[in-house]
Design an enzyme around this catalytic site. Structure first.
Site, PDB file in Angstrom:
ATOM      1  N   LYS A 217     -16.566  17.699 -70.934  1.00  0.00           N
ATOM      2  CA  LYS A 217     -17.569  17.529 -71.995  1.00  0.00           C
ATOM      3  C   LYS A 217     -18.399  18.805 -72.169  1.00  0.00           C
ATOM      4  CE  LYS A 217     -20.109  15.180 -74.984  1.00  0.00           C
ATOM      5  NZ  LYS A 217     -21.381  15.839 -75.109  1.00  0.00           N
ATOM      6  N   GLU A 224     -18.151  23.294 -79.519  1.00  0.00           N
ATOM      7  CA  GLU A 224     -18.956  22.799 -80.646  1.00  0.00           C
ATOM      8  C   GLU A 224     -19.947  23.866 -81.099  1.00  0.00           C
ATOM      9  OE1 GLU A 224     -22.567  19.835 -80.459  1.00  0.00           O
ATOM     10  OE2 GLU A 224     -20.687  18.712 -80.337  1.00  0.00           O
TER      11      GLU A 224
END
Length: 366
Positions: A217, A224
């Site tokens: 993550k 991102e």
């Protein structure tokens, strides 16, 4: 299959349910407590309840608990009430900011029993997971780190889940992961994949031992940052494409625009992002959100452009340095966020001072 390896199962505990607007598969119903009822925790409770799971809801904000009770959850007003409401083996999901995970675990740990499972679904540093899992395992308490992506849209879209921890605990929690995940219909099946659907095709994955979920993550969020920066920088170039129509100062401190005739485009960013959403190779959910924002506020007047970073980008760079892996795009995107908050103010003043010193250059406002 060892407890430290990633879990690959064919999900034998589920059966198909027709006409379900939330997902294609109906998992075994479980009992689980959600600690932290903020933007994501509350919606996760709602999604779990719609799949028939029994949820105990707890938050330090009593109003948040009351709101969940009104929607069918069983409220708890203290950690002890959470424990009392659960039937062993207990399953407790922490959805609190990373800064509060350690203190929250410290409160619950003395109340837990061997066989119980504690899940951190926030954005903790994966190294903290490694450090926490050992002492908990010594007491017989399972600990899972679950990187959770989906944001405020997760209730409708589902949550992409990246799981780290012992396989036994992952297997126990699989019905919960199935309910929270988007489901296999969220994306077309990858060409070449055959046979039973793997958990990853449902939207969740056992990535490896403790820390692996948050490690994946962490890098996800680092990527991102880079994707967001690329969209932002490109749109900024488009927004300034009418510079040739503007008047320009003519002085020693201002680089001249040699060919203003090439920069006289008054471009509609809202329309551009809209057309890019259709058939373009840069289409994505991030672009969808950008188009929505520009449609609602074409000049983005509601924003000051001070971009926060919650830690994952920094941690990704930390890991890249330790691994000796070059990540110039991710690094630049993180540094740009710091510039947006005026963290480069001293550096810029130093640049101006040096220019003034060696060449007598005066600062120009724009």
């Amino acid at each position: 299959m060892g407890c430290d390896g990633p879990l690959e199962v064919a999900l034998p505990f589920i059966h198909r349910r027709e006409g379900n607007p939330w997902k294609t598969w109906q998992p075994v119903q479980m009992q689980i407590a959600m600690v932290g009822l903020g933007r994501m925790g509350a919606n996760m409770v709602r999604r779990l309840q719609r799949d028939g799971h029994e949820c105990i809801a707890y938050d330090v904000n009593a109003d948040a608990v009351t709101a969940m009770e009104a929607e069918g959850a069983r409220g708890a007003r203290s950690p002890q009430e959470v424990i009392d409401a659960l039937t062993p083996p207990r399953h407790i999901w922490l959805m609190v900011p990373a800064a509060y995970v350690a203190s929250t675990i410290a409160v619950f740990e003395p109340l837990l029993s061997p066989g119980d499972t504690l899940i951190d679904g926030g954005n903790s540093w994966y190294r903290d997971d490694v450090d926490r899992s050992g002492p908990l395992a010594a007491k017989g308490i399972h600990y899972l780190d679950v990187g959770t992506s989906g944001g405020v849209f997760g209730l409708e879209r589902g949550y992409c889940l990246m799981v780290g921890g012992p396989a036994e605990a992952v297997q126990q929690m699989a019905p919960v992961f199935e309910s929270l995940a988007p489901g296999a219909d969220a994306a077309p099946r990858t060409p070449g994949r055959t046979g039973d659907l793997a958990p990853a095709e449902h939207g969740w994955l056992h990535c490896g031992p403790s820390g692996a979920g948050h490690f994946v993550k962490m890098v996800h969020n680092g990527i991102e940052y880079g994707l967001m920066a690329a969209y932002a920088e490109g749109l900024n170039v488009l927004a300034k494409a009418d510079i040739g129509s503007e008047s320009h100062a003519k002085d020693a401190e201002t680089a001249p625009l040699t060919h203003p005739e090439y920069y006289r485009y008054d471009l509609d960013l809202e329309a551009i992002t809209e057309v890019w959403r259709r058939g373009s190779v840069v289409s994505s959910w991030l672009l969808d959100l950008t188009a929505q924002a520009l449609h609602a506020d074409p000049n983005l007047d509601a924003f000051q452009g001070h971009v926060s970073d919650s830690g994952e980008g920094r941690w990704t760079l930390h890991a890249a340095i330790d691994e000796g892996v070059p990540v110039p795009t991710l690094a630049a995107s993180l540094f740009d966020r710091w510039y947006s908050r005026d963290r480069g103010d001293v550096a810029h003043k130093v640049l101006s001072a040096m220019r003034a010193g060696f060449g007598g250059h005066a600062e120009v406002s724009k």
